[in-house]
Every structure is written in structure tokens, then in C-alpha cells.
Design an enzyme around this catalytic site. Structure first.
Site, PDB file in Angstrom:
ATOM      1  N   LYS A  67      33.185  28.795  34.882  1.00 17.66           N
ATOM      2  CA  LYS A  67      33.216  27.334  34.827  1.00 17.66           C
ATOM      3  C   LYS A  67      31.875  26.734  35.237  1.00 17.66           C
ATOM      4  O   LYS A  67      31.414  25.750  34.636  1.00 17.66           O
ATOM      5  CB  LYS A  67      34.322  26.793  35.745  1.00 17.66           C
ATOM      6  CG  LYS A  67      35.731  27.084  35.261  1.00 17.66           C
ATOM      7  CD  LYS A  67      36.015  26.400  33.933  1.00 17.66           C
ATOM      8  CE  LYS A  67      37.450  26.590  33.477  1.00 17.66           C
ATOM      9  NZ  LYS A  67      37.714  25.965  32.165  1.00 17.66           N
ATOM     10  N   LEU A  92      43.647  21.517  40.471  1.00 18.26           N
ATOM     11  CA  LEU A  92      44.839  22.096  39.848  1.00 18.26           C
ATOM     12  C   LEU A  92      45.718  20.978  39.284  1.00 18.26           C
ATOM     13  O   LEU A  92      46.074  20.045  39.996  1.00 18.26           O
ATOM     14  CB  LEU A  92      45.613  22.936  40.857  1.00 18.26           C
ATOM     15  CG  LEU A  92      46.706  23.836  40.250  1.00 18.26           C
ATOM     16  CD1 LEU A  92      46.779  25.170  40.985  1.00 18.26           C
ATOM     17  CD2 LEU A  92      48.068  23.160  40.301  1.00 18.26           C
TER      18      LEU A  92
END
Length: 239
Positions: A67, A92
Site C-alpha cells: 500500500k 478498516l
């Protein structure tokens, strides 16, 4: 995990430049932000933070490494090609599922409802509602002054707080009440700033609602049974 992330990202930026799009909103991740063992526990995690690539490699955390390098590649390619790009870094993501299958983020909650997790970890996690993430993308696309990175997070909770919320709304499920690590001190939530997204008009949905909506979606899609009483579904009040 790393190669397709970087090459795919560059391909999209190149295509955007060739198509002369007005703006690219790049979906990155908290994984590109917070994985840094040198950051003080009292430091505020914000858009200036980057994950430590060497630490990610040494701990074989290829998700966060991928990422981070993908977002870095996007910024470099956008600058080189003259593409107006902003990045969003969600934590999340919870809430209703679009797809019929369960993804990794939702398994994180599902395991507490099925009885497969007998205990909860002594750790913390940041959460955000999926609808907030979607709206954040729209706001960043439509706000001309938007620039740089935007951390998309509503709350940081200890796993113990998560199971307490779930048990309050859905007591019929075998939600664990015991921590897997009762020797070490309880992990403390890290501090973060989501002010930049608030400044462009995003009002975050409370994490309790996100957890409630997640479970209701799992029920609707048949991943967990709907609680019944005398053969009739139990209607649990909304968060």
C-alpha cells in the site's frame, strides 16, 4: 502483492493523464500511514505519517508495504504526468456488504458472532463506515481546493470495546468475553486526526452504527442466523 499494486497504479495514472481526466481520487490505505515502530505512542497519526518500508519488509508485512509503495508510485507518476490527484487513506471498513461473499475486513467481525473466536485480542483497530468512505471519495472529487492525503477514520477501539458493543446489540450470539492476553497491560488506542475530511464537509457515522449495520448485513446475506424467539425473528433496536 507489491508488483501488481505498483504497476497497476502507474497504469491507471497514465491512462488518466492520456484521457485528460479532471481529477484522480486514489484509494490508498491506513496501511500506508501508521506502520512505524519509531512513532511515539502519544503522537497523532495524520496525513504526514508514512509506514516504515524497512520495518514492513523485516516483519513481512507485505500488505502495508504494498500500500505504501503503491501510493508513493501514484504520487510520483501523477506529478510527472501533471495529473491532479488526491489520496484517501481509509482504516478498516465496516458496514453493509455489496458483494455476496465476506471480505477480510468483515471476517474480523464475523468471527465474534459465529463462536469461532473464543477470545478477543489485546489490540486496537481503527474503523470507518463504508458509506463514509464512499462519500469521502465524492467530496474529494468535487471539492476544487482538496489536495494531498486524507485520513478516513472515525474511531480507534480496543477489541474488548468491539465485543462489548456487539454483545449489547446482539446478545444472542456467542460473543467472547475473555481477552486472549490478560498478562500485558490493555493496549491503548492511538491518536489520529480526521480533521481534513471534516473540513471538506464529511460527518462521520459513529462506529456503533457501523458495527450494527455490519451485523444486520451479515444476517440479510445469510452469513449468520437471524436470532428467533418462539419461531419469530427478534427485532433488535438500531444503533
Amino acid at each position: 502483492m507489491v508488483e501488481p499494486a505498483v504497476i497497476g497504479t502507474k497504469n491507471v495514472i497514465v491512462a488518466a493523464a492520456e484521457a485528460k481526466v479532471r481529477r484522480v481520487v486514489f484509494t490508498s490505505s491506513i496501511g500506508a500511514v501508521y506502520m512505524d515502530p519509531h512513532r511515539s505512542p502519544d503522537a497523532v497519526v495524520d496525513e504526514s505519517c508514512w509506514s516504515d518500508l524497512e520495518f514492513c519488509k523485516n516483519t513481512k508485512n507485505w500488505y502495508c508495504y504494498g500500500k505504501a509503495v503503491a501510493e508513493q508510485a501514484a504520487w510520483e507518476e501523477a506529478k510527472e504526468r501533471g495529473v491532479d490527484m488526491v489520496a484517501i487513506n481509509p482504516v478498516l471498513v465496516l458496514g453493509p456488504l455489496l458483494q455476496p461473499t465476506v471480505n477480510a475486513s468483515i471476517i474480523h467481525i464475523l468471527k465474534y458472532l459465529t463462536g469461532s473466536a473464543k477470545t478477543y485480542a489485546n489490540s486496537v483497530q481503527a474503523y470507518v463506515h463504508v458509506r463514509d468512505v464512499a462519500l469521502a471519495h465524492i467530496l474529494l472529487f468535487e471539492t476544487p481546493s482538496a489536495s494531498g492525503r486524507y485520513l478516513c477514520a472515525e474511531s480507534v477501539l480496543h477489541r474488548g470495546e468491539v465485543v462489548e458493543i456487539l454483545a449489547k446489540f446482539f446478545p444472542e450470539y456467542p460473543i467472547p468475553t475473555k481477552c486472549s492476553d490478560e498478562i500485558k497491560p490493555r493496549a491503548k488506542p492511538y491518536k489520529f486526526s480526521n480533521q481534513r475530511l471534516k473540513d471538506v464537509g464529511l460527518e462521520f457515522t459513529p462506529v456503533k452504527q457501523a458495527l450494527y449495520d455490519t451485523v444486520k448485513s451479515l444476517q440479510e446475506k445469510g452469513h449468520i442466523p437471524v436470532p428467533t424467539q418462539n419461531g419469530e425473528p427478534i427485532h433488535i433496536q438500531s444503533a
